[in-house]
Design an enzyme around this catalytic site. Structure first.
Site, PDB file in Angstrom:
ATOM      1  CE  LYS A   1      28.448  21.967  78.191  1.00  0.00           C
ATOM      2  NZ  LYS A   1      28.367  22.428  76.836  1.00  0.00           N
TER       3      LYS A   1
HETATM    4  C1  LIG Z   1      27.745  21.538  75.774  1.00  0.00           C
HETATM    5  C2  LIG Z   1      27.069  22.670  74.953  1.00  0.00           C
HETATM    6  C3  LIG Z   1      25.940  22.936  74.232  1.00  0.00           C
HETATM    7  C4  LIG Z   1      24.416  21.583  74.575  1.00  0.00           C
HETATM    8  O1  LIG Z   1      24.102  22.663  76.131  1.00  0.00           O
HETATM    9  P1  LIG Z   1      23.269  21.395  77.023  1.00  0.00           P
HETATM   10  O2  LIG Z   1      22.774  22.017  77.789  1.00  0.00           O
HETATM   11  O3  LIG Z   1      24.701  20.224  76.856  1.00  0.00           O
HETATM   12  O4  LIG Z   1      21.601  21.436  75.821  1.00  0.00           O
HETATM   13  C5  LIG Z   1      25.571  23.904  73.192  1.00  0.00           C
HETATM   14  N1  LIG Z   1      26.805  23.612  72.412  1.00  0.00           N
HETATM   15  C6  LIG Z   1      27.963  24.049  73.517  1.00  0.00           C
HETATM   16  C7  LIG Z   1      29.271  24.800  73.201  1.00  0.00           C
HETATM   17  C8  LIG Z   1      27.797  23.165  75.026  1.00  0.00           C
HETATM   18  O5  LIG Z   1      28.740  23.154  74.413  1.00  0.00           O
END
Ligand SMILES: *Cc1c(COP(=O)(O)O)cnc(C)c1O
Length: 458
Positions: free
Chosen positions: A109
């Site tokens: 993120k």
């Molecule tokens: C948010 C997240 C995801 C999923 O990503 P999306 O864009 O919501 O599909 C996968 N792995 C981790 C560690 C995340 O924080």
């Protein structure tokens, strides 16, 4: 580039306005009017660093920020990453892993949020505006939001989390940030209580207006845009193969939607492999065309414990051939009945995707196998992607799996997979013993509002 809503009520917005709007005012999601075709630029970008590639790709979608300013925004966004390549590629047996977790909170993120925080600050500086960001977290994503805006003078952030229900490391990642614009609120209640508090506060429109309440959730277009970059970067690092498959551990459909755009821009991705945990609404959709809400299960990959994916509507717009009426109809039907159906036979649109899910047992087994065979530790989210990716990959085509978090953030799952092994990371260890700051509150709207009233920018 201009932006429009997937539901047709908004169009002709510039990038800056699209970022500040977040969710479109008609309830839809903002998408670009066109998807640029960059195939004839791929060769000239081949010696770009990650940052240079980011600037080139983003410039295709941004025409209201001068390139010199965009360059500063991008450079600053990736300055806090602890790897010179930002998202390095690691070979593991017969596939490759792209490590997306070298940012300040060790999760993918950061790649989008570091950029979004900087863009917010830049636009607000220009408009002499301010913003109070309000969010709820079950633990995993709050820190990435906090790190994206800490220390910024025209933004305050208020993060609600269920007191005592996040892991100690997750709480420390949030509460050891002592910048004056950061407010952590431990709520005496569940994550659902936190979310419903936020919803109620956002629905008070005069309050929302007065405090310029905003969100940094995954529907913001700038987040999707920042995530397109590493699909291209990985392709260059792979040596520009003729084609390749990419497996993406998926929750809110933001990450894989960025991959979908990269493919439509001309990156030679053969299949986007959508990988879910037991919460498999999306995997079922790509098999049957039926989008049906189910119960949310708690899994070992908690960032993907999601049933209704906030970015899915963006894909739907393209799957329905750009018909805003059909998107609105589909979403209204889903909202009313918890189920809606897309007829893939007439739109013939699922060719880009393969989809599957992996349960906890398979996830833990994958962590263990990779550790034993490659002496490399993956986190449970990446493990979901690796399991499904290897099951569905095309023979003789390179496979790229996205690794979305550092394993040290998910000690519990790692311990179950490999008893006796405790993963660590120096930046998490460094949090031990640091001073913390948080407020404790009941699950009480009046109390939270009073706190924002006292500490919010106005
Ligand atoms: C948010 C997240 C995801 C999923 O990503 P999306 O864009 O919501 O599909 C996968 N792995 C981790 C560690 C995340 O924080």
């Amino acid at each position: 580039m201009k932006y429009r809503s997937s539901r047709g009520g908004v169009s002709g917005l510039g990038f800056r306005d699209a970022v500040m709007m977040g969710l479109a005012t008609d309830g839809g999601l903002l998408i670009p009017h066109d998807i640029p075709d960059v195939r004839d630029k791929l060769v000239s970008w081949s010696s770009h660093s990650f940052q240079e590639l980011a600037i080139s790709i983003m410039a295709e979608y941004i025409d209201d920020i001068p390139v010199e300013d965009l360059t500063l925004l991008v450079t600053d966004s990736y300055a806090r990453f602890n790897h010179e390549k930002v998202t390095p590629l690691v070979p593991l047996g017969d596939f490759h892993l792209l490590e997306l977790f070298h940012g300040p909170t060790l999760a993918f993120k950061d790649i989008a949020l570091q950029f979004l925080g900087n863009v917010f600050e830049y636009i607000l500086d220009d408009q002499k505006g301010y913003l109070n960001i309000l969010g709820a977290t079950s633990g995993d994503t709050g820190s990435a939001a906090i790190e994206s805006v800490r220390g910024k003078s025209n933004i305050n952030i208020f993060i609600l989390f269920p007191e005592g229900r996040t892991s100690p490391v997750q709480e420390a990642q949030m509460t050891t940030v002592l910048d004056a614009n950061v407010f952590n609120i431990g709520v005496d209640g569940s994550f659902d209580d936190c979310q419903s508090l936020i919803k109620t506060i956002f629905s008070d429109l005069p309050f929302k207006q007065e405090y310029q309440l905003g969100a940094v959730n995954s529907v913001n277009w700038a987040r999707v845009l920042a995530q397109i970059v590493y699909y291209f970067f990985a392709w260059y690092e792979l040596g520009r193969p003729e084609t390749f498959d990419v497996s993406v551990p998926t929750g809110n459909f933001g990450d894989i939607f960025a991959g979908y755009l990269a493919k439509r821009m001309g990156l030679p991705i053969r299949k986007l492999i959508l990988a879910t945990n037991r919460n498999d609404i999306l995997a079922r959709f790509f098999h049957t065309g039926v989008y049906q809400r189910g119960e949310v299960y708690i899994s070992e990959s908690p960032a993907m414990d999601i049933q209704v994916s906030s970015n899915f509507e963006r894909y739907l717009y393209y799957a329905l051939d750009g018909s805003c009426e059909k998107v609105s109809e589909f979403m209204a039907g889903f909202l009313d009945e918890g189920v809606a159906r897309l007829d893939f036979n007439t739109s013939g649109f699922d060719e880009s995707f393969l989809a599957g899910s992996a349960d906890d047992e398979e996830t833990l087994k994958t962590i263990r196998n990779i550790y034993e065979e490659e002496n490399y530790l993956v986190d449970p989210h990446a493990a979901v992607g690796i399991s499904v990716g290897n099951r569905l990959r095309t023979p003789d085509v390179p496979l790229l799996c996205l690794s979305t978090a550092h394993p040290a953030k998910f000690e519990g799952a790692i311990n179950k997979a490999i008893p006796g092994l405790t993963p660590s990371h120096e930046s998490l260890e460094a949090l031990a013993g640091l001073p913390m700051r948080k407020e404790k509150m009941g699950a009480d709207v009046a109390q939270v509002k009073a706190f924002i009233g006292q500490h919010g920018l106005r």
